[in-house]
Motif scaffolding. Structure first.
Motif, PDB file in Angstrom:
ATOM      1  N   PRO A 125      33.284  30.225  45.593  1.00  0.00           N
ATOM      2  CA  PRO A 125      32.298  29.150  45.745  1.00  0.00           C
ATOM      3  C   PRO A 125      32.731  27.755  45.305  1.00  0.00           C
ATOM      4  O   PRO A 125      32.601  26.811  46.064  1.00  0.00           O
ATOM      5  CB  PRO A 125      31.108  29.655  44.937  1.00  0.00           C
ATOM      6  N   VAL A 126      33.248  27.560  44.107  1.00  0.00           N
ATOM      7  CA  VAL A 126      33.622  26.216  43.647  1.00  0.00           C
ATOM      8  C   VAL A 126      34.809  25.697  44.453  1.00  0.00           C
ATOM      9  O   VAL A 126      34.823  24.552  44.900  1.00  0.00           O
ATOM     10  CB  VAL A 126      33.936  26.218  42.138  1.00  0.00           C
ATOM     11  N   MET A 127      35.794  26.531  44.646  1.00  0.00           N
ATOM     12  CA  MET A 127      36.971  26.131  45.417  1.00  0.00           C
ATOM     13  C   MET A 127      36.596  25.868  46.871  1.00  0.00           C
ATOM     14  O   MET A 127      37.101  24.934  47.494  1.00  0.00           O
ATOM     15  CB  MET A 127      38.060  27.211  45.357  1.00  0.00           C
ATOM     16  N   ASN A 128      35.704  26.693  47.406  1.00  0.00           N
ATOM     17  CA  ASN A 128      35.303  26.537  48.796  1.00  0.00           C
ATOM     18  C   ASN A 128      34.657  25.184  49.036  1.00  0.00           C
ATOM     19  O   ASN A 128      34.931  24.526  50.037  1.00  0.00           O
ATOM     20  CB  ASN A 128      34.344  27.665  49.200  1.00  0.00           C
ATOM     21  N   LYS A 129      33.827  24.753  48.117  1.00  0.00           N
ATOM     22  CA  LYS A 129      33.168  23.456  48.275  1.00  0.00           C
ATOM     23  C   LYS A 129      34.185  22.321  48.214  1.00  0.00           C
ATOM     24  O   LYS A 129      34.098  21.356  48.968  1.00  0.00           O
ATOM     25  CB  LYS A 129      32.090  23.276  47.204  1.00  0.00           C
ATOM     26  N   TYR A 130      35.166  22.432  47.349  1.00  0.00           N
ATOM     27  CA  TYR A 130      36.205  21.408  47.230  1.00  0.00           C
ATOM     28  C   TYR A 130      37.055  21.354  48.506  1.00  0.00           C
ATOM     29  O   TYR A 130      37.296  20.282  49.064  1.00  0.00           O
ATOM     30  CB  TYR A 130      37.093  21.676  46.019  1.00  0.00           C
ATOM     31  N   ALA A 179      36.269  22.473  51.502  1.00  0.00           N
ATOM     32  CA  ALA A 179      35.433  22.031  52.618  1.00  0.00           C
ATOM     33  C   ALA A 179      35.207  20.521  52.569  1.00  0.00           C
ATOM     34  O   ALA A 179      35.197  19.853  53.602  1.00  0.00           O
ATOM     35  CB  ALA A 179      34.097  22.769  52.598  1.00  0.00           C
ATOM     36  N   HIS A 180      35.037  19.990  51.372  1.00  0.00           N
ATOM     37  CA  HIS A 180      34.850  18.541  51.235  1.00  0.00           C
ATOM     38  C   HIS A 180      36.094  17.791  51.701  1.00  0.00           C
ATOM     39  O   HIS A 180      35.999  16.771  52.375  1.00  0.00           O
ATOM     40  CB  HIS A 180      34.525  18.184  49.780  1.00  0.00           C
ATOM     41  N   ARG A 181      37.248  18.283  51.361  1.00  0.00           N
ATOM     42  CA  ARG A 181      38.505  17.623  51.730  1.00  0.00           C
ATOM     43  C   ARG A 181      38.856  17.810  53.207  1.00  0.00           C
ATOM     44  O   ARG A 181      39.369  16.913  53.851  1.00  0.00           O
ATOM     45  CB  ARG A 181      39.658  18.160  50.876  1.00  0.00           C
ATOM     46  N   VAL A 182      38.602  18.994  53.746  1.00  0.00           N
ATOM     47  CA  VAL A 182      39.076  19.327  55.091  1.00  0.00           C
ATOM     48  C   VAL A 182      37.988  19.226  56.161  1.00  0.00           C
ATOM     49  O   VAL A 182      38.248  18.759  57.270  1.00  0.00           O
ATOM     50  CB  VAL A 182      39.678  20.762  55.090  1.00  0.00           C
ATOM     51  N   ASP A 183      36.781  19.645  55.838  1.00  0.00           N
ATOM     52  CA  ASP A 183      35.748  19.830  56.858  1.00  0.00           C
ATOM     53  C   ASP A 183      34.537  18.908  56.748  1.00  0.00           C
ATOM     54  O   ASP A 183      33.520  19.167  57.392  1.00  0.00           O
ATOM     55  CB  ASP A 183      35.243  21.276  56.825  1.00  0.00           C
ATOM     56  N   GLU A 184      34.598  17.876  55.958  1.00  0.00           N
ATOM     57  CA  GLU A 184      33.431  16.987  55.819  1.00  0.00           C
ATOM     58  C   GLU A 184      33.053  16.444  57.202  1.00  0.00           C
ATOM     59  O   GLU A 184      33.869  15.897  57.922  1.00  0.00           O
ATOM     60  CB  GLU A 184      33.750  15.837  54.866  1.00  0.00           C
ATOM     61  N   GLY A 185      31.811  16.653  57.590  1.00  0.00           N
ATOM     62  CA  GLY A 185      31.326  16.183  58.882  1.00  0.00           C
ATOM     63  C   GLY A 185      31.524  17.169  60.021  1.00  0.00           C
ATOM     64  O   GLY A 185      31.071  16.925  61.140  1.00  0.00           O
ATOM     65  N   TRP A 218      39.541  29.336  55.394  1.00  0.00           N
ATOM     66  CA  TRP A 218      38.854  28.634  54.314  1.00  0.00           C
ATOM     67  C   TRP A 218      37.383  28.379  54.661  1.00  0.00           C
ATOM     68  O   TRP A 218      36.616  27.998  53.814  1.00  0.00           O
ATOM     69  CB  TRP A 218      39.561  27.320  53.979  1.00  0.00           C
ATOM     70  N   ARG A 219      36.987  28.624  55.906  1.00  0.00           N
ATOM     71  CA  ARG A 219      35.595  28.446  56.332  1.00  0.00           C
ATOM     72  C   ARG A 219      34.797  29.745  56.313  1.00  0.00           C
ATOM     73  O   ARG A 219      33.603  29.735  56.567  1.00  0.00           O
ATOM     74  CB  ARG A 219      35.550  27.880  57.754  1.00  0.00           C
ATOM     75  N   TRP A 220      35.431  30.862  56.036  1.00  0.00           N
ATOM     76  CA  TRP A 220      34.756  32.149  56.128  1.00  0.00           C
ATOM     77  C   TRP A 220      33.500  32.198  55.274  1.00  0.00           C
ATOM     78  O   TRP A 220      32.484  32.746  55.700  1.00  0.00           O
ATOM     79  CB  TRP A 220      35.694  33.277  55.745  1.00  0.00           C
ATOM     80  N   ASN A 221      33.549  31.671  54.070  1.00  0.00           N
ATOM     81  CA  ASN A 221      32.379  31.675  53.186  1.00  0.00           C
ATOM     82  C   ASN A 221      31.198  30.979  53.867  1.00  0.00           C
ATOM     83  O   ASN A 221      30.080  31.491  53.869  1.00  0.00           O
ATOM     84  CB  ASN A 221      32.725  31.008  51.857  1.00  0.00           C
ATOM     85  N   ASN A 222      31.440  29.825  54.445  1.00  0.00           N
ATOM     86  CA  ASN A 222      30.366  29.079  55.109  1.00  0.00           C
ATOM     87  C   ASN A 222      29.879  29.805  56.356  1.00  0.00           C
ATOM     88  O   ASN A 222      28.689  29.839  56.637  1.00  0.00           O
ATOM     89  CB  ASN A 222      30.845  27.667  55.475  1.00  0.00           C
TER      90      ASN A 222
END
Length: 124
Positions: free
Chosen positions: A19-24, A26-32, A89-93
């Motif tokens: 969870p914490v790593m996933n948000k980081y 996702a913020h760096r790679v997938d924002e938007g 890295w998107r699997w969690n989402n």
């Protein structure tokens, strides 16, 4: 040697989905990247991943429905991104949020927005 390679491979797959790593990540790679809209494009939402952003919720869409009373076909929220299983890295989402929404091609939403007189550039 083979066992250590398997362990490294599993770590590479799992760590970005913690969870914490996933948000980081996702913020760096997938924002938007993770966008949602109803069929006519009168409601558009983009999932944010900054640490100050709360998790994705349909509360705003439910309020939109309550306040505007759209037509029945516009009371469903669709995802505007395809699920790509190679983006590990998107699997969690995907598991927590993405699978709960049907996919619609953004071009369909753009066409509907143009017909309704809305600016279709918003969906890009």
């Amino acid at each position: 040697m083979k066992k250590s390679m398997i362990i490294v491979f599993v770590i590479i797959l799992l760590v970005p989905n913690i969870p914490v790593m996933n948000k980081y990540v996702a913020h760096r790679v997938d924002e938007g990247h993770f966008r949602y809209a109803n069929l006519d494009g009168s409601f558009i939402a983009t999932q944010r991943f900054s640490f100050k952003s709360p998790g994705f919720s349909t509360f705003g869409f439910e309020e939109f429905i309550r306040n505007t009373s759209p037509a029945k076909e516009n009371r469903k929220l669709y995802r505007l991104y395809k699920i790509n299983t190679l983006c590990f890295w998107r699997w969690n989402n995907y598991i927590q949020i993405g699978v709960h929404f049907d996919y619609v091609d953004p071009k369909v939403i753009q066409r509907n927005m143009t017909i309704k007189g809305l600016d279709p550039k918003e969906i890009l």
